[in-house]
Scaffold this motif. Structure first.
Motif, PDB file in Angstrom:
ATOM      1  N   ASP A  38       0.825  -1.209   0.000  1.00  0.00           N
ATOM      2  CA  ASP A  38       0.000   0.000   0.000  1.00  0.00           C
ATOM      3  C   ASP A  38       0.860   1.260   0.000  1.00  0.00           C
ATOM      4  O   ASP A  38       0.539   2.252  -0.663  1.00  0.00           O
ATOM      5  N   LEU A  39       1.958   1.249   0.755  1.00  0.00           N
ATOM      6  CA  LEU A  39       2.852   2.401   0.800  1.00  0.00           C
ATOM      7  C   LEU A  39       3.497   2.630  -0.562  1.00  0.00           C
ATOM      8  O   LEU A  39       3.549   3.770  -1.057  1.00  0.00           O
ATOM      9  N   LEU A  40       3.986   1.568  -1.177  1.00  0.00           N
ATOM     10  CA  LEU A  40       4.597   1.689  -2.505  1.00  0.00           C
ATOM     11  C   LEU A  40       3.588   2.225  -3.514  1.00  0.00           C
ATOM     12  O   LEU A  40       3.898   3.115  -4.319  1.00  0.00           O
ATOM     13  N   LEU A  41       2.370   1.697  -3.474  1.00  0.00           N
ATOM     14  CA  LEU A  41       1.342   2.131  -4.417  1.00  0.00           C
ATOM     15  C   LEU A  41       0.983   3.602  -4.209  1.00  0.00           C
ATOM     16  O   LEU A  41       0.796   4.358  -5.174  1.00  0.00           O
ATOM     17  N   CYS A  42       0.925   4.025  -2.964  1.00  0.00           N
ATOM     18  CA  CYS A  42       0.628   5.423  -2.662  1.00  0.00           C
ATOM     19  C   CYS A  42       1.697   6.344  -3.258  1.00  0.00           C
ATOM     20  O   CYS A  42       1.386   7.368  -3.878  1.00  0.00           O
ATOM     21  N   LEU A  43       2.960   5.982  -3.104  1.00  0.00           N
ATOM     22  CA  LEU A  43       4.050   6.767  -3.669  1.00  0.00           C
ATOM     23  C   LEU A  43       4.054   6.696  -5.192  1.00  0.00           C
ATOM     24  O   LEU A  43       4.291   7.695  -5.881  1.00  0.00           O
ATOM     25  N   ALA A  44       3.767   5.512  -5.741  1.00  0.00           N
ATOM     26  CA  ALA A  44       3.818   5.311  -7.193  1.00  0.00           C
ATOM     27  C   ALA A  44       2.684   6.009  -7.913  1.00  0.00           C
ATOM     28  O   ALA A  44       2.792   6.318  -9.107  1.00  0.00           O
TER      29      ALA A  44
END
Length: 264
Positions: A181-187
């Motif tokens: 979820d963190l990676l997706l938020c940044l991406a």
């Protein structure tokens, strides 16, 4: 009477296993979660913790790092290898190394003792929301539905939302639900600096700025799994996903670096 906890289905309450060797803390956590309408099982050491998880098939586990028998890290390794389950780890030390190791063996979040029961309940509910949202809504955080948005590619980073699979340069990265979820938020906003508070609210559903160390530790876990160059720190502000470097793209018309057409 407390409002019933969020449930995986309407037929049963949320199940939690608490693995903690201090009886006073165990009782306090169990009493509070029971009052929330949760079904609670407890264990006081590593081996009985693994057995309790096997027997209860919980929705979430609260797991202390320091346990007799074997420690919480080993408990986490064993239960995640058998049947992955969301884990919130408790640590008596505000030690970043311990936190990163915990995240590395499959924990999704952590809290440092002493902690408030209110915060513990809020963190657990947020963790369950993220996991359930991820399993039921493949396009979460995409800004829209549609098959075209199912896979996000940024340079050599590929994020498959539907399968919850991430690869970089073709190599798979095994991320926890929170890390995903963190990676997706940044991406979703590459190159844009997102504050720790914004990430904490968007990813953890947690609006208390005291949890920003959680963000820092999860970013370090992402860097360890996907490369130190992936997430840029903007000191005093937050983090941004680095955009792909255009320098590695081939020269047009087959020209080499000297413009001669010769390859070096």
């Amino acid at each position: 009477m407390s409002k019933p906890a969020e449930t995986e289905s309407a037929s049963r309450p949320t199940r939690v296993v608490v693995v903690e060797d201090e009886p006073t803390i165990t009782r306090a956590i169990a009493d509070r979660l029971t009052a929330e309408g949760w079904e609670v099982s407890t264990a006081l050491d590593g081996p009985s913790g693994v057995a309790a998880v096997r027997e209860a098939a919980p929705d979430v586990v609260v797991l202390d790092v320091m346990l007799p028998g074997f420690d919480g890290l080993e408990v986490c390794r064993r239960i995640q290898a058998e049947d992955p389950v969301p884990v919130l780890m408790l640590t008596a030390r505000d030690d970043e190394t311990d936190m990163l190791v915990g995240l590395g063996v499959g924990a999704d979040d952590y809290m440092t003792k002493p902690f408030s029961m209110r915060e513990l309940v809020a963190r657990l509910k947020a963790l369950l929301r993220r996991v359930r949202r991820a399993s039921s809504t493949p396009d979460v955080g995409t800004g829209g539905a549609g098959e075209a948005a199912a896979v996000l590619q940024l340079g050599d980073l590929v994020i498959d939302r539907a399968a919850h699979r991430v690869t970089r340069a073709g190599a798979p990265a095994h991320l926890t639900p929170t890390e995903f979820d963190l990676l997706l938020c940044l991406a979703n906003a590459p190159g844009t600096v997102l504050t720790r508070e914004q990430l904490l609210a968007d990813v953890w559903d947690w609006v208390d700025a005291t949890g920003t160390r959680t963000v820092d530790s999860h970013v370090k876990a992402l860097r360890r799994k996907l490369g130190a160059d992936l997430v840029r720190t903007v000191h005093g502000v937050g983090y941004a996903l680095e955009l792909p470097d255009d320098e590695d793209e081939p020269e047009p018309d087959g020209l080499g670096a000297d413009g001669s057409g010769r390859s070096s």
